[in-house]
Design an enzyme around this catalytic site. Structure first.
Site, short mmCIF file in Angstrom:
data_model
loop_
_atom_site.label_atom_id
_atom_site.label_comp_id
_atom_site.label_asym_id
_atom_site.label_seq_id
_atom_site.Cartn_x
_atom_site.Cartn_y
_atom_site.Cartn_z
N ILE A 114 -3.52 -8.25 -14.61
CA ILE A 114 -4.36 -7.55 -13.65
C ILE A 114 -3.54 -6.61 -12.77
CG2 ILE A 114 -6.12 -9.35 -13.46
CD1 ILE A 114 -4.65 -10.47 -10.99
N ASN A 159 2.82 5.35 -17.17
CA ASN A 159 1.58 4.98 -16.50
C ASN A 159 1.03 6.24 -15.83
OD1 ASN A 159 -0.01 4.19 -14.00
ND2 ASN A 159 0.22 2.18 -14.96
N ALA A 213 0.88 -1.18 0.00
CA ALA A 213 0.00 0.00 0.00
C ALA A 213 0.91 1.22 0.00
CB ALA A 213 -0.92 -0.01 1.22
N GLY A 233 2.01 -12.19 -11.10
CA GLY A 233 2.77 -13.32 -10.55
C GLY A 233 3.70 -13.99 -11.52
N CYS A 248 -5.93 1.46 -9.14
CA CYS A 248 -5.11 1.34 -7.93
C CYS A 248 -6.02 1.14 -6.72
CB CYS A 248 -4.25 2.58 -7.69
SG CYS A 248 -3.25 2.37 -6.21
#
Lengths: 276, 305
Positions: free
Chosen positions: B191, B100, B71, B244, B131
């Protein structure tokens, strides 16, 4: 198209020996000559304990001892560990022949003041004492005036202090329960040493729990002695890309501070810039 | 056998399908310390907002099983400083530079797209629609209507290729991918992180100061694979896989499931040279499987009878 000078930062190294100090404290000796040559006291490296998915992230460690051969050539480093979680438990079970993967050296080291007469007061708490053995190894040959103030909860947590014997620094110990050294916190030793300076120039380096480093910083501020802290923090990457391991640094903006990455702006930071 | 790693993402041509994921590679300079970055087709920088953002309080990350929670809170230097100090360097590492962008509202996204359109050397803009760590961040990724409207407004604001980065924290990712396509996106990436949480029960504290954070790493790969497959089946524009990815087999799995390119995220925190290792692994796998053009395996997942 390299735009940065590259040094070797990724090292697959062998453990050559483990020493246990009891109560979960251990030292791993690592065969890492390239790392040992590049590493300065106060820098760290990030250890991948094993190449599986858990634990996934690396664990940051200071170099504890700088290992040299009989001719004084650097041959490796050691780490001081304390078993607290899965990663350190795996490391504590390692021994000769086991391999680990290191990313480092990372971060900014301690920097000595130019004046060779400056007394260097190293203030460490518990496992935070680790970078100071390497510091003393590095600075003692320069005939620096070195004093280590070591604090811990009790003798059980300071078993590794025997590794500092004959290292070239004056050493004072304080334990909260009085089981070794002076009874009390290490800051009591610091206050006494700062008073005893009587005008001699000094610089303080500290590493340990944040509350201890905060107290050290305040005492030094009042005494007018510059202090630098090696910040321990939770890191994901350790090399500046994740923005996780931040500390508050004073800044002239609407907030009065910004978050600085301790892995690249630190780990050693000027205490007068920090908001604890 | 000469291998062809090039892929096309609409108007955006990449020399390899490997990209870095936003927030996981800074703006290139830290990775460049480890190896030549030619293994990457593009670098995607950390999200840039109009004004500097301070970010969240500490602690910001926590390790979890085969993954981590973060975070960070979109800490960044803001448009002006980025364009002046960082973008020129980011363009110089070799791979294409993808910026971005993130806004706290509709107008900020549009403002950023307009401004970046005027800058040199940007290969594409990726819109961070998703986000999870800022209060206002989720609306554009969770409903098709606002998503399409925002992408369409950004489309009008810039000639640059637009990649819409999608959230997995939605009921139907295919509908959001379609909305991004209808709004004029050139590609979608999926994602972003899954909203997660970690707690220390003894201290009775959350492990990140923000209480919740974004889960990433190998733990999320199956969810990402499902999302990429669903999105790729729903749209005609290319899909970029994120989630991942840690080795060459992961890359090929996503490509077979429909991804035209992939982004490396959390693995870079663990292995700064993962891009090079994965590129070498892809070469081996392609030679082994007789694949000359990596683009040929995109979307080749067999239909079960």
């Amino acid at each position: 198209m390299p735009t940065t000078e590259r040094i070797k930062l990724l090292h697959d190294v062998a453990v050559t020996r483990r020493t246990d100090f009891g109560h979960g404290y251990f030292e791993l000796y690592l065969d890492a000559p390239e790392l040992a040559r590049e590493m300065s006291a106060g820098q760290f490296f990030n250890i991948r304990v094993r190449s599986e998915l858990f634990p996934l992230l690396r664990r940051p460690f200071s170099s504890f001892d700088l290992l040299k051969d009989a001719r004084g050539k650097p041959v490796g480093v050691s780490i001081l560990g304390h078993t607290v979680g899965q990663g350190t438990r795996m490391l504590a079970g390692m021994g000769e022949g086991d391999r680990i993967h290191l990313n480092g050296p990372l971060g900014h080291p301690f920097e000595l003041p130019e004046n060779p007469d400056t007394r260097i007061l190293m203030v460490g708490g518990g496992i935070g004492l680790a970078p100071f053995l390497h510091s003393i190894r590095q600075w003692a040959p320069e005939k620096r005036d070195l004093m280590l103030l070591a604090g811990g909860r009790s003798q059980r947590d300071l078993g590794f202090m025997k590794r500092f014997a004959n290292s070239g620094a004056n050493i004072l110990i304080a334990s909260e329960d009085g089981s070794v050294g002076v009874k009390g916190r290490v800051t009591v030793l610091l206050e006494a040493e700062l008073k005893a300076l009587k005008g001699k120039p000094a610089m303080v380096f500290t590493c340990g729990p944040w509350a201890m480093m905060d107290a050290v910083a305040q005492i030094c501020l009042q005494a007018g002695v510059p202090s630098y802290a090696s910040l321990e923090s939770i890191m994901a990457c350790g090399y500046g890309v994740c923005n996780g391991c931040v500390a508050k640094v004073k800044e002239d903006n609407e907030h009065g501070f910004r978050y600085a990455k301790t892995c690249v702006e630190g780990t050693v930071m000027d205490c007068s810039r920090l908001i604890w | 056998m000469a291998l062809d790693f090039s892929v096309k993402l609409g108007p955006l041509e990449l020399s390899t399908p490997l990209m870095t994921a936003s927030g996981c590679s800074g703006y290139g300079k830290e990775l460049d310390r480890y190896h030549d970055l030619a293994c990457y087709g593009a670098l995607v920088g950390k999200s840039i907002s109009r004004k500097p953002r301070l970010g969240n309080d500490y602690p910001r990350t926590a390790e979890t099983a085969a993954g981590m929670i973060n975070a960070i809170g979109l800490q960044n230097e803001g448009f002006d400083a980025f364009v002046k100090n960082t973008l020129p360097k980011m363009r110089g590492f070799g791979p294409k530079a993808v910026v971005n962008v993130v806004g706290h509202d509709f107008d900020e996204y549009v403002w950023l797209c307009e401004r970046f359109d005027a800058e040199e050397g940007i290969a594409a803009l990726e819109l961070n629609l998703s986000c999870p760590n800022v209060a206002e961040g989720l609306q554009f990724s969770s409903e098709p209507g606002p998503c399409e409207k925002l992408v369409a407004a950004c489309r009008k604001a810039t000639q640059l290729p637009i990649i819409a980065k999608l959230s997995p924290n939605v009921a139907n990712i295919a509908s959001i991918a379609k909305a991004a396509e209808a709004g004029g996106a050139d590609a979608v990436s999926a994602i972003n992180t899954l909203v997660g949480m970690a707690v220390n029960w003894r201290r009775k504290e959350p492990l990140v100061a923000n209480y919740t954070g974004g889960l990433s790493g190998p733990a999320v790969k199956p969810v990402a694979l499902r999302c990429v497959w669903q999105a790729a089946n729903a749209v005609k524009i290319p899909v970029i896989a994120i989630g991942g990815i840690s080795n060459a087999d992961d890359v090929l799995e996503f490509m077979v499931a429909g991804a035209s390119a992939v982004q490396l995220g959390t693995i870079l925190f663990v292995e700064p040279d993962a891009g090079q290792t994965i590129y070498n692994g892809l070469k081996e796998r392609m030679l082994d499987a007789g694949v000359k053009r990596i683009a040929d395996i995109v979307g080749t997942l067999k239909q079960r009878a």
